[in-house]
Design a protein around this motif. Structure first.
Motif, short mmCIF file in Angstrom:
data_model
loop_
_atom_site.label_atom_id
_atom_site.label_comp_id
_atom_site.label_asym_id
_atom_site.label_seq_id
_atom_site.Cartn_x
_atom_site.Cartn_y
_atom_site.Cartn_z
N ASP A 3 0.85 -1.18 0.00
CA ASP A 3 0.00 0.00 0.00
C ASP A 3 0.90 1.25 0.00
N PRO A 4 0.42 2.35 -0.57
CA PRO A 4 1.27 3.55 -0.73
C PRO A 4 1.89 4.05 0.57
N GLN A 5 1.17 3.96 1.68
CA GLN A 5 1.69 4.49 2.94
C GLN A 5 2.92 3.72 3.44
N PHE A 6 3.08 2.49 2.97
CA PHE A 6 4.25 1.70 3.37
C PHE A 6 5.54 2.43 3.00
N PHE A 7 5.52 3.15 1.86
CA PHE A 7 6.73 3.79 1.34
C PHE A 7 6.94 5.20 1.88
N ALA A 8 6.10 5.61 2.84
CA ALA A 8 6.28 6.93 3.43
C ALA A 8 7.56 7.02 4.25
N VAL A 9 8.08 5.87 4.67
CA VAL A 9 9.33 5.80 5.42
C VAL A 9 10.41 5.23 4.51
N GLN A 10 11.55 5.90 4.44
CA GLN A 10 12.66 5.45 3.60
C GLN A 10 13.24 4.13 4.13
N PRO A 11 13.81 3.30 3.23
CA PRO A 11 14.31 1.98 3.65
C PRO A 11 15.25 2.03 4.84
N GLU A 12 16.16 2.99 4.86
CA GLU A 12 17.13 3.05 5.96
C GLU A 12 16.50 3.44 7.29
N ASP A 13 15.26 3.97 7.24
CA ASP A 13 14.58 4.40 8.46
C ASP A 13 13.50 3.42 8.93
N ARG A 14 13.29 2.35 8.19
CA ARG A 14 12.25 1.40 8.57
C ARG A 14 12.72 0.53 9.73
N LYS A 15 11.95 0.56 10.80
CA LYS A 15 12.29 -0.19 12.00
C LYS A 15 11.69 -1.59 11.92
N PRO A 16 12.17 -2.51 12.76
CA PRO A 16 11.55 -3.84 12.82
C PRO A 16 10.05 -3.72 13.06
N GLY A 17 9.29 -4.50 12.29
CA GLY A 17 7.84 -4.45 12.40
C GLY A 17 7.20 -3.32 11.61
N HIS A 18 7.98 -2.65 10.75
CA HIS A 18 7.43 -1.54 9.95
C HIS A 18 6.20 -1.97 9.15
N TYR A 19 6.14 -3.22 8.75
CA TYR A 19 5.06 -3.72 7.91
C TYR A 19 3.73 -3.86 8.66
N ILE A 20 3.76 -3.80 10.00
CA ILE A 20 2.53 -3.96 10.79
C ILE A 20 1.53 -2.86 10.43
N HIS A 21 0.28 -3.25 10.23
CA HIS A 21 -0.82 -2.38 9.80
C HIS A 21 -0.67 -1.93 8.35
N HIS A 22 0.20 -2.62 7.60
CA HIS A 22 0.30 -2.38 6.16
C HIS A 22 -0.15 -3.63 5.42
N SER A 23 -0.45 -3.46 4.13
CA SER A 23 -0.99 -4.54 3.30
C SER A 23 -0.08 -4.82 2.12
N HIS A 24 0.19 -6.10 1.88
CA HIS A 24 0.99 -6.55 0.74
C HIS A 24 0.06 -7.26 -0.24
N ARG A 25 -0.16 -6.65 -1.41
CA ARG A 25 -1.03 -7.23 -2.44
C ARG A 25 -0.16 -8.05 -3.38
N ILE A 26 -0.46 -9.35 -3.49
CA ILE A 26 0.41 -10.25 -4.25
C ILE A 26 -0.40 -11.12 -5.21
N LYS A 27 0.28 -11.61 -6.23
CA LYS A 27 -0.25 -12.62 -7.13
C LYS A 27 0.72 -13.79 -7.14
N GLN A 28 0.20 -15.00 -6.88
CA GLN A 28 1.08 -16.15 -6.87
C GLN A 28 0.30 -17.42 -7.18
N ASP A 29 1.04 -18.41 -7.68
CA ASP A 29 0.47 -19.73 -7.94
C ASP A 29 0.49 -20.55 -6.66
N ILE A 30 -0.63 -21.14 -6.32
CA ILE A 30 -0.69 -22.09 -5.22
C ILE A 30 -1.49 -23.29 -5.68
#
Length: 304
Positions: A134-161
């Protein structure tokens, strides 16, 4: 001796076009993470009949509300396999020995730095097709992302299962939903990732399960326990003919769970988990060191 103008069809079908140089030269560059993951998959041997499902009892099934038991020392009742509960839900367990090089800190770092489709494909080059946050995930630069930065964010993926392309949304949650996080240090936990798994449908989302990944440090080696609970349906959109409560009530009935989540799906999820975690431990230590070295050399952006 010149190279043949055509490669064996079996080779062409099993490699990505970016791997052509690696195939011809017979070597894989250290920073060619896609090729390294392909090689890992090709070398990985999985029994044709899939995970162990025989001689399992209901006590081997862990309810998600008892996930805190993952903090206990010693082997879990079910470490590697799938089991179906009487209500039609599945419990899927995969244990991965990450070795001495791949750590829980790296695993958490990977979740918050698997930022695009290219990197997502490194994780499983055959099954992973696309991934974005989601766009808000990228509001923090990679070098500033702390452990657990992904919490309350959404990863939209396409994959074969299980041979079927699926579009999913992974919503990351706080570990404290299921664990007493104050006990993590005592239990040797170095990473804990909790998520809700949703199917993306034309009207919105349907929750279909939960995922928990726990990494422990055991005398210098890291063990990753991945657990999936499949079949917990929760439709969250409201653009339907029937009321949501009725849709969710019917969706969680035993007969519909057996129909929507066959054994082939559970086996496919188990196989996918096993494969992607083996790919990850192959390239992650090197990528982690290289990327952190690169970021440390960047000129900090002036802060106002």
């Amino acid at each position: 001796m010149g190279c043949s103008s055509s490669l064996d069809e079996s080779i062409k079908n099993s490699i990505h076009e970016n791997m052509l140089a690696s195939v011809i030269s017979g070597t894989t560059a250290e920073d060619d993470y896609l090729a390294r993951s392909h090689k890992t998959l090709n070398d990985l041997e999985i029994a044709e009949d899939g995970p162990h499902t025989g001689h399992l009892e209901s006590r081997d099934f862990m309810d998600i509300n008892n996930a805190y038991l993952m903090l206990e020392s010693g082997p879990q009742p079910l470490e590697h396999g799938i089991i179906r509960q009487n209500d039609g839900t599945w419990f899927i367990a995969v244990l991965t020995d990450l070795g001495t090089e791949c750590t829980g800190e790296m695993f958490d770092w990977w979740i918050r730095n698997c930022i695009d489709t290219e990197r997502f494909k490194w994780w499983h080059p055959k099954d992973h097709k696309a991934g974005d946050w989601d766009p808000q995930f990228f509001a923090v630069q990679p070098e500033d992302r702390k452990p657990g930065h992904y919490i309350h964010h959404s990863h939209r993926i396409k994959q074969d299962i299980g041979g079927k392309l699926r579009t999913l949304q992974i919503d990351y949650e706080r570990p404290s939903k299921y664990f007493d996080v104050s006990k993590f240090d005592q239990a040797g936990v170095t990473a804990c990732v909790v998520a809700r798994i949703n199917m993306v449908n034309p009207n919105g989302l349907t929750g279909v399960g939960h995922a928990i990944h726990v990494v422990k440090n055991l005398n210098g080696r890291s063990e990753l326990r991945s657990r999936i609970w499949l079949g917990h349906y929760n439709r969250v959109d409201d653009n339907n003919v029937m009321p949501l409560w009725m849709i969710n009530f019917l969706g969680n009935s035993q007969i519909l769970r057996y129909g929507k989540a066959p054994a082939s799906l559970a086996r496919g999820v188990w196989k996918h988990l096993l494969e992607e975690m083996h790919c990850l431990k192959e390239f992650l230590p090197d990528f982690y060191r290289m990327e952190n070295n690169r970021l440390s050399k960047l000129t900090p952006f002036p802060r106002q």
